[in-house]
Design a protein around this motif. Sequence first.
Motif, PDB file in Angstrom:
ATOM      1  N   GLU A   1      -9.856  -7.597  -5.177  1.00  0.00           N
ATOM      2  CA  GLU A   1     -10.925  -7.028  -4.208  1.00  0.00           C
ATOM      3  C   GLU A   1     -11.636  -5.433  -4.968  1.00  0.00           C
ATOM      4  OE1 GLU A   1     -10.918  -8.008  -0.714  1.00  0.00           O
ATOM      5  OE2 GLU A   1      -9.844  -9.892  -0.820  1.00  0.00           O
ATOM      6  N   GLU A   2     -13.372  -5.207  -4.782  1.00  0.00           N
ATOM      7  CA  GLU A   2     -13.667  -4.186  -4.675  1.00  0.00           C
ATOM      8  C   GLU A   2     -12.971  -3.789  -4.532  1.00  0.00           C
ATOM      9  OE1 GLU A   2     -17.521  -2.185  -3.814  1.00  0.00           O
ATOM     10  OE2 GLU A   2     -17.893  -4.635  -4.949  1.00  0.00           O
ATOM     11  N   THR A   3     -12.122  -2.822  -3.266  1.00  0.00           N
ATOM     12  CA  THR A   3     -11.397  -2.527  -2.842  1.00  0.00           C
ATOM     13  C   THR A   3     -10.096  -1.993  -2.559  1.00  0.00           C
ATOM     14  OG1 THR A   3     -10.858  -2.757  -0.349  1.00  0.00           O
ATOM     15  CG2 THR A   3     -12.913  -1.430  -0.668  1.00  0.00           C
ATOM     16  N   SER A   4      -9.438  -2.655  -4.067  1.00  0.00           N
ATOM     17  CA  SER A   4      -8.116  -3.093  -4.494  1.00  0.00           C
ATOM     18  C   SER A   4      -7.438  -1.638  -5.134  1.00  0.00           C
ATOM     19  CB  SER A   4      -8.139  -4.348  -5.273  1.00  0.00           C
ATOM     20  OG  SER A   4      -8.184  -5.145  -4.940  1.00  0.00           O
ATOM     21  N   ARG A   5      -6.373  -1.389  -4.316  1.00  0.00           N
ATOM     22  CA  ARG A   5      -5.443  -0.471  -4.702  1.00  0.00           C
ATOM     23  C   ARG A   5      -4.128  -1.107  -5.302  1.00  0.00           C
ATOM     24  NH1 ARG A   5      -6.701   5.245  -5.089  1.00  0.00           N
ATOM     25  NH2 ARG A   5      -5.569   5.711  -5.995  1.00  0.00           N
ATOM     26  N   LEU A   6      -2.639   0.107  -5.994  1.00  0.00           N
ATOM     27  CA  LEU A   6      -2.158  -0.684  -5.810  1.00  0.00           C
ATOM     28  C   LEU A   6      -1.007   0.916  -4.519  1.00  0.00           C
ATOM     29  CD1 LEU A   6      -1.016  -0.143  -9.867  1.00  0.00           C
ATOM     30  CD2 LEU A   6      -1.576  -2.055  -8.496  1.00  0.00           C
ATOM     31  N   GLY A   7      -0.443  -0.244  -4.118  1.00  0.00           N
ATOM     32  CA  GLY A   7       0.269   0.713  -2.393  1.00  0.00           C
ATOM     33  C   GLY A   7       1.315   1.799  -2.711  1.00  0.00           C
ATOM     34  N   CYS A   8       1.597   1.858  -4.186  1.00  0.00           N
ATOM     35  CA  CYS A   8       3.027   3.353  -4.487  1.00  0.00           C
ATOM     36  C   CYS A   8       1.975   4.488  -5.191  1.00  0.00           C
ATOM     37  CB  CYS A   8       3.398   2.168  -5.852  1.00  0.00           C
ATOM     38  SG  CYS A   8       2.760   2.070  -6.886  1.00  0.00           S
ATOM     39  N   GLN A   9       0.562   4.178  -5.076  1.00  0.00           N
ATOM     40  CA  GLN A   9      -0.299   5.156  -5.743  1.00  0.00           C
ATOM     41  C   GLN A   9      -1.315   5.795  -4.682  1.00  0.00           C
ATOM     42  OE1 GLN A   9       0.311   6.053  -9.231  1.00  0.00           O
ATOM     43  NE2 GLN A   9       2.135   4.624  -8.823  1.00  0.00           N
ATOM     44  N   ILE A  10      -0.794   5.648  -3.363  1.00  0.00           N
ATOM     45  CA  ILE A  10      -1.368   6.241  -2.311  1.00  0.00           C
ATOM     46  C   ILE A  10      -0.643   6.463  -1.696  1.00  0.00           C
ATOM     47  CG2 ILE A  10      -2.241   5.760  -0.344  1.00  0.00           C
ATOM     48  CD1 ILE A  10      -3.678   3.270  -1.577  1.00  0.00           C
ATOM     49  N   VAL A  11      -0.856   8.017  -1.649  1.00  0.00           N
ATOM     50  CA  VAL A  11       0.635   9.489  -0.995  1.00  0.00           C
ATOM     51  C   VAL A  11      -0.298   9.488   0.997  1.00  0.00           C
ATOM     52  CG1 VAL A  11       2.395  10.850  -0.851  1.00  0.00           C
ATOM     53  CG2 VAL A  11       1.891  10.189  -2.842  1.00  0.00           C
ATOM     54  N   ILE A  12       0.366   9.520   1.594  1.00  0.00           N
ATOM     55  CA  ILE A  12       0.264   9.733   3.213  1.00  0.00           C
ATOM     56  C   ILE A  12      -0.051  10.780   2.830  1.00  0.00           C
ATOM     57  CG2 ILE A  12       0.550   9.747   5.415  1.00  0.00           C
ATOM     58  CD1 ILE A  12      -0.013   6.579   4.482  1.00  0.00           C
ATOM     59  N   ASP A  13      -0.957  11.404   3.694  1.00  0.00           N
ATOM     60  CA  ASP A  13      -1.035  12.528   3.696  1.00  0.00           C
ATOM     61  C   ASP A  13      -1.936  13.125   4.964  1.00  0.00           C
ATOM     62  OD1 ASP A  13      -3.950  12.733   3.616  1.00  0.00           O
ATOM     63  OD2 ASP A  13      -3.943  13.443   1.537  1.00  0.00           O
ATOM     64  N   GLU A  14      -2.527  14.483   5.678  1.00  0.00           N
ATOM     65  CA  GLU A  14      -3.214  13.989   7.160  1.00  0.00           C
ATOM     66  C   GLU A  14      -4.663  13.636   6.820  1.00  0.00           C
ATOM     67  OE1 GLU A  14      -1.982  16.674   5.665  1.00  0.00           O
ATOM     68  OE2 GLU A  14      -0.297  17.790   6.610  1.00  0.00           O
ATOM     69  N   THR A  15      -5.467  13.144   6.223  1.00  0.00           N
ATOM     70  CA  THR A  15      -6.558  13.174   5.821  1.00  0.00           C
ATOM     71  C   THR A  15      -6.298  11.276   6.179  1.00  0.00           C
ATOM     72  OG1 THR A  15      -6.486  12.211   3.002  1.00  0.00           O
ATOM     73  CG2 THR A  15      -7.169  14.949   4.062  1.00  0.00           C
ATOM     74  N   LEU A  16      -5.345  11.096   6.157  1.00  0.00           N
ATOM     75  CA  LEU A  16      -4.997   9.343   5.572  1.00  0.00           C
ATOM     76  C   LEU A  16      -4.369   8.830   7.063  1.00  0.00           C
ATOM     77  CD1 LEU A  16      -3.704   8.482   2.525  1.00  0.00           C
ATOM     78  CD2 LEU A  16      -6.005   8.627   3.111  1.00  0.00           C
ATOM     79  N   ASP A  17      -4.442   9.323   8.351  1.00  0.00           N
ATOM     80  CA  ASP A  17      -4.366   9.054   9.567  1.00  0.00           C
ATOM     81  C   ASP A  17      -5.005   8.135   9.855  1.00  0.00           C
ATOM     82  OD1 ASP A  17      -2.685   8.646  12.091  1.00  0.00           O
ATOM     83  OD2 ASP A  17      -3.894  11.002  12.778  1.00  0.00           O
ATOM     84  N   GLY A  18      -4.537   6.889  10.777  1.00  0.00           N
ATOM     85  CA  GLY A  18      -5.435   6.092  10.757  1.00  0.00           C
ATOM     86  C   GLY A  18      -5.405   4.540   9.551  1.00  0.00           C
ATOM     87  N   LEU A  19      -5.336   5.093   8.752  1.00  0.00           N
ATOM     88  CA  LEU A  19      -5.102   4.155   7.728  1.00  0.00           C
ATOM     89  C   LEU A  19      -5.312   2.551   7.662  1.00  0.00           C
ATOM     90  CD1 LEU A  19      -6.232   4.025   3.805  1.00  0.00           C
ATOM     91  CD2 LEU A  19      -3.372   4.325   3.528  1.00  0.00           C
ATOM     92  N   VAL A  20      -6.366   2.092   7.135  1.00  0.00           N
ATOM     93  CA  VAL A  20      -5.730   0.095   7.440  1.00  0.00           C
ATOM     94  C   VAL A  20      -5.591  -0.157   5.755  1.00  0.00           C
ATOM     95  CG1 VAL A  20      -7.051  -2.113   8.253  1.00  0.00           C
ATOM     96  CG2 VAL A  20      -7.084   0.335   9.837  1.00  0.00           C
ATOM     97  N   VAL A  21      -4.946  -1.111   5.665  1.00  0.00           N
ATOM     98  CA  VAL A  21      -4.857  -1.770   4.133  1.00  0.00           C
ATOM     99  C   VAL A  21      -4.373  -3.373   4.908  1.00  0.00           C
ATOM    100  CG1 VAL A  21      -3.657   0.508   3.210  1.00  0.00           C
ATOM    101  CG2 VAL A  21      -2.433  -1.284   3.812  1.00  0.00           C
ATOM    102  N   LYS A  22      -4.912  -3.682   3.889  1.00  0.00           N
ATOM    103  CA  LYS A  22      -4.742  -5.519   4.181  1.00  0.00           C
ATOM    104  C   LYS A  22      -3.789  -6.116   2.903  1.00  0.00           C
ATOM    105  CE  LYS A  22      -7.757  -8.680   2.766  1.00  0.00           C
ATOM    106  NZ  LYS A  22      -9.250  -9.430   2.859  1.00  0.00           N
ATOM    107  N   LEU A  23      -2.879  -7.423   3.899  1.00  0.00           N
ATOM    108  CA  LEU A  23      -1.773  -7.950   2.177  1.00  0.00           C
ATOM    109  C   LEU A  23      -3.072  -8.526   1.440  1.00  0.00           C
ATOM    110  CD1 LEU A  23       1.678  -7.678   4.063  1.00  0.00           C
ATOM    111  CD2 LEU A  23       0.321  -5.701   2.678  1.00  0.00           C
ATOM    112  N   PRO A  24      -2.589  -9.134   0.265  1.00  0.00           N
ATOM    113  CA  PRO A  24      -3.333  -9.898  -0.287  1.00  0.00           C
ATOM    114  C   PRO A  24      -2.952 -11.422   0.070  1.00  0.00           C
ATOM    115  CG  PRO A  24      -2.466  -9.204  -2.085  1.00  0.00           C
ATOM    116  CD  PRO A  24      -2.394  -7.381  -0.880  1.00  0.00           C
ATOM    117  N   ALA A  25      -3.814 -13.252  -0.442  1.00  0.00           N
ATOM    118  CA  ALA A  25      -3.191 -13.868   0.203  1.00  0.00           C
ATOM    119  C   ALA A  25      -1.778 -13.616  -1.249  1.00  0.00           C
ATOM    120  CB  ALA A  25      -4.129 -14.647  -0.285  1.00  0.00           C
TER     121      ALA A  25
END
Length: 109
Positions: free
Chosen positions: A78-102
Amino acid sequence: MPKMTFVERDGTRREVDAPLGLSVLEVAHKHGIDLEGACEGSLACSTCHVVIDPEWFDKLNAPSEDEEDMLDLAFGLEETSRLGCQIVIDETLDGLVVKLPAGTRNAQG
């Protein structure tokens, strides 16, 4: 501690603790979320493909060329697809929402 929400394949929303410095993939594994990660975060597969909530997508660092190459192999891209291994949690991502694909496609060789 930052929080994030996983929207599971059946639509269930699970808010979980997301410790600083962990990747979205590691957070998923810590909480028993069904996100595979066959290559264990080495950018050699697309099984940790997640769809970022559009509200959050522009807050992430841009994907690397290697991540984009792996995303091309992801199932249900999808247009907002990313790989979960490449997104590292920091303070700016508090509240992040991600959907698991089908589903996933493991093109790891």
